[in-house]
Design a protein around this motif. Structure first.
Motif, PDB file in Angstrom:
ATOM      1  N   GLN A   1       0.829  -1.204   0.000  1.00 60.04           N
ATOM      2  CA  GLN A   1       0.000   0.000   0.000  1.00 60.04           C
ATOM      3  C   GLN A   1       0.866   1.257   0.000  1.00 60.04           C
ATOM      4  O   GLN A   1       0.571   2.224  -0.691  1.00 60.04           O
ATOM      5  CB  GLN A   1      -0.919  -0.002   1.230  1.00 60.04           C
ATOM      6  N   LEU A   2       1.903   1.214   0.769  1.00 61.54           N
ATOM      7  CA  LEU A   2       2.781   2.372   0.844  1.00 61.54           C
ATOM      8  C   LEU A   2       3.493   2.579  -0.493  1.00 61.54           C
ATOM      9  O   LEU A   2       3.649   3.718  -0.944  1.00 61.54           O
ATOM     10  CB  LEU A   2       3.801   2.180   1.975  1.00 61.54           C
ATOM     11  N   ARG A   3       3.892   1.472  -1.116  1.00 61.75           N
ATOM     12  CA  ARG A   3       4.562   1.588  -2.410  1.00 61.75           C
ATOM     13  C   ARG A   3       3.628   2.209  -3.437  1.00 61.75           C
ATOM     14  O   ARG A   3       4.045   3.013  -4.270  1.00 61.75           O
ATOM     15  CB  ARG A   3       5.011   0.206  -2.888  1.00 61.75           C
TER      16      ARG A   3
ATOM     17  N   MET B   1       2.923  15.213   5.262  1.00 64.46           N
ATOM     18  CA  MET B   1       4.166  14.747   4.651  1.00 64.46           C
ATOM     19  C   MET B   1       5.254  15.816   4.651  1.00 64.46           C
ATOM     20  O   MET B   1       6.435  15.516   4.565  1.00 64.46           O
ATOM     21  CB  MET B   1       3.874  14.300   3.226  1.00 64.46           C
ATOM     22  N   MET B   2       4.857  17.070   4.723  1.00 65.49           N
ATOM     23  CA  MET B   2       5.826  18.176   4.658  1.00 65.49           C
ATOM     24  C   MET B   2       6.751  18.187   5.869  1.00 65.49           C
ATOM     25  O   MET B   2       6.406  17.702   6.938  1.00 65.49           O
ATOM     26  CB  MET B   2       5.090  19.527   4.654  1.00 65.49           C
TER      27      MET B   2
ATOM     28  N   PHE C   1       9.035  14.601   0.195  1.00 67.03           N
ATOM     29  CA  PHE C   1       8.934  13.201  -0.228  1.00 67.03           C
ATOM     30  C   PHE C   1      10.229  12.687  -0.866  1.00 67.03           C
ATOM     31  O   PHE C   1      10.589  11.526  -0.724  1.00 67.03           O
ATOM     32  CB  PHE C   1       7.759  13.129  -1.214  1.00 67.03           C
ATOM     33  N   THR C   2      10.925  13.570  -1.560  1.00 69.36           N
ATOM     34  CA  THR C   2      12.167  13.165  -2.223  1.00 69.36           C
ATOM     35  C   THR C   2      13.404  13.444  -1.372  1.00 69.36           C
ATOM     36  O   THR C   2      14.494  12.998  -1.717  1.00 69.36           O
ATOM     37  CB  THR C   2      12.331  13.900  -3.570  1.00 69.36           C
ATOM     38  N   ALA C   3      13.228  14.177  -0.298  1.00 71.70           N
ATOM     39  CA  ALA C   3      14.392  14.617   0.487  1.00 71.70           C
ATOM     40  C   ALA C   3      15.128  13.456   1.136  1.00 71.70           C
ATOM     41  O   ALA C   3      16.362  13.409   1.105  1.00 71.70           O
ATOM     42  CB  ALA C   3      13.955  15.629   1.542  1.00 71.70           C
ATOM     43  N   ASP C   4      14.391  12.513   1.710  1.00 65.93           N
ATOM     44  CA  ASP C   4      15.033  11.406   2.418  1.00 65.93           C
ATOM     45  C   ASP C   4      15.880  10.541   1.477  1.00 65.93           C
ATOM     46  O   ASP C   4      17.059  10.314   1.745  1.00 65.93           O
ATOM     47  CB  ASP C   4      13.991  10.551   3.146  1.00 65.93           C
ATOM     48  N   PRO C   5      15.297  10.037   0.399  1.00 67.16           N
ATOM     49  CA  PRO C   5      16.124   9.284  -0.551  1.00 67.16           C
ATOM     50  C   PRO C   5      17.303  10.104  -1.076  1.00 67.16           C
ATOM     51  O   PRO C   5      18.396   9.575  -1.216  1.00 67.16           O
ATOM     52  CB  PRO C   5      15.158   8.953  -1.690  1.00 67.16           C
ATOM     53  N   ASP C   6      17.080  11.362  -1.353  1.00 68.43           N
ATOM     54  CA  ASP C   6      18.167  12.190  -1.871  1.00 68.43           C
ATOM     55  C   ASP C   6      19.355  12.181  -0.926  1.00 68.43           C
ATOM     56  O   ASP C   6      20.508  12.092  -1.352  1.00 68.43           O
ATOM     57  CB  ASP C   6      17.695  13.637  -2.083  1.00 68.43           C
TER      58      ASP C   6
ATOM     59  N   GLN D   1      11.549   6.187   2.420  1.00 64.94           N
ATOM     60  CA  GLN D   1      10.389   6.821   1.814  1.00 64.94           C
ATOM     61  C   GLN D   1       9.090   6.293   2.429  1.00 64.94           C
ATOM     62  O   GLN D   1       8.153   7.053   2.670  1.00 64.94           O
ATOM     63  CB  GLN D   1      10.409   6.561   0.302  1.00 64.94           C
ATOM     64  N   ARG D   2       9.080   5.006   2.699  1.00 68.78           N
ATOM     65  CA  ARG D   2       7.883   4.446   3.329  1.00 68.78           C
ATOM     66  C   ARG D   2       7.683   4.994   4.738  1.00 68.78           C
ATOM     67  O   ARG D   2       6.554   5.205   5.169  1.00 68.78           O
ATOM     68  CB  ARG D   2       7.989   2.922   3.383  1.00 68.78           C
ATOM     69  N   ALA D   3       8.774   5.218   5.438  1.00 66.82           N
ATOM     70  CA  ALA D   3       8.651   5.719   6.806  1.00 66.82           C
ATOM     71  C   ALA D   3       7.912   7.060   6.814  1.00 66.82           C
ATOM     72  O   ALA D   3       7.022   7.284   7.634  1.00 66.82           O
ATOM     73  CB  ALA D   3      10.030   5.867   7.441  1.00 66.82           C
ATOM     74  N   ARG D   4       8.299   7.920   5.895  1.00 63.60           N
ATOM     75  CA  ARG D   4       7.625   9.213   5.850  1.00 63.60           C
ATOM     76  C   ARG D   4       6.175   9.060   5.432  1.00 63.60           C
ATOM     77  O   ARG D   4       5.270   9.671   6.008  1.00 63.60           O
ATOM     78  CB  ARG D   4       8.338  10.171   4.895  1.00 63.60           C
ATOM     79  N   MET D   5       5.956   8.214   4.449  1.00 63.61           N
ATOM     80  CA  MET D   5       4.599   7.994   3.968  1.00 63.61           C
ATOM     81  C   MET D   5       3.729   7.390   5.076  1.00 63.61           C
ATOM     82  O   MET D   5       2.592   7.805   5.280  1.00 63.61           O
ATOM     83  CB  MET D   5       4.675   7.052   2.762  1.00 63.61           C
ATOM     84  N   ARG D   6       4.300   6.459   5.792  1.00 60.69           N
ATOM     85  CA  ARG D   6       3.550   5.814   6.863  1.00 60.69           C
ATOM     86  C   ARG D   6       3.173   6.824   7.945  1.00 60.69           C
ATOM     87  O   ARG D   6       2.044   6.850   8.427  1.00 60.69           O
ATOM     88  CB  ARG D   6       4.383   4.682   7.475  1.00 60.69           C
TER      89      ARG D   6
END
Lengths: 169, 169
Positions: free
Chosen positions: A21-23, A152-153, B36-41, B126-131
């Motif tokens: 789901q997260l993906r 998310m911010m 959203f892109t900051a962590d992977p970056d 990325q999932r951590a932030r999304m979660r």
DNA sequence: TTGGAAAGTCAACATCGCTGACATAAAATC
DNA sequence: GATTTTATGTCAGCGATGTTGACTTTCCAA
């Protein structure tokens, strides 16, 4: 789908936080963001500007008179990077940089009529897509959409974002 | 702003499609996507890779064995651009490009163990932030979030996205 | 056998991030 | 009044990632 659908493919009945789901959420962000920037990108090509110009124009429009430093903070780029963009906008007569009244070191940024015109063209395109998506998804979905994005911010940015929430007008 | 909102801040009860409301949605996309892109970056910096590498790794992980051409379509870039990225990933031993069985011109792309490891590290972040965002906003909000994002995508991409919806797993 | 698709490669270029160094003007402080 | 700090602008160079165009190799399919 999702939270309450018991059947489906992945049995994510109550647990909607499976990796799958997260993906999906991650990919949705990627694909939606690309669509979201596609319309303005097409327009900008005609003017030989890029996304960086769009962002500057957007935030100057939102907060007329803001200083270079404030804009720097909002955009999260270096002054050298912003300056390159800002210079072309000033040279082309889209942005006016007035020397600050209180503090003469500062420059207060404003859109000229020409600048406001491009801003309109760009934001019209972007709003049209956003409006269509909102209509398709419905009011409840829109509220959720905003809630998740805000969550998310980064906190600093969220505060900044909420500060102008319905103000600035 | 104004005329139609009866309440204080968020009175988007029925009419939620004012320009102001749409502008807020636009900014929310911008700020949220950046977070959203900051962590992977940050992670990618340690490996001397960029966002382009991340995207390639993500989609190869999602659909092991997909061809270069298919990946090209998903990413929406030119083959020259992708090739540069893909070459470094193959050279560094993160991706394996097997000659196609049916069609020997094609290359089927797979992550190596090393590649899968980086994929994990990136998607975990990325999932951590999304979660966290999902948890903060709640299940109903998440459903709305996904609905609006899907509605925002270009139709072709949306179909592609939905095709793998809960499959591929 | 030939046409065309899939892939790889080379070269050149544009945008837009970055760092580092330095200049200027003006505010703030000592 | 002299010094320091701040806001801005600018130059030079670099890196990542996108683009076009041209060309080659491989190999499926008509």
């Amino acid at each position: 789908m999702g939270a309450d659908s018991k059947a489906g493919q992945g049995g994510e009945s109550l647990l909607f936080l499976t990796d799958e789901q997260l993906r999906k959420g991650i990919e949705a962000m990627f694909f939606a963001y690309r669509a979201f920037t596609a319309d303005p990108d097409r327009i900008l090509e005609n003017y030989d500007y890029g996304r960086a110009h769009h962002r500057a124009i957007h935030f100057i429009h939102r907060q007329p008179g803001l200083t270079v430093n404030a804009l720097l903070g909002t955009l999260g780029v270096t002054k050298q990077s912003l300056n390159r963009v800002l210079r072309t906008l000033v040279d082309d007569g889209l942005v006016e940089a007035r020397v600050g009244r209180r503090d003469k070191r500062e420059r207060n940024l404003f859109l000229t009529e020409k600048g406001a015109l491009l801003e309109r063209e760009l934001s019209d395109a972007q709003r049209a897509r956003m409006r269509a998506a909102y209509r398709a998804a419905g009011p409840a979905a829109v509220a959720g959409f905003r809630q998740v994005l805000e969550a998310m911010m980064d906190p600093d940015i969220r505060r900044q974002y909420q500060a102008i929430k319905d103000g600035a007008a």
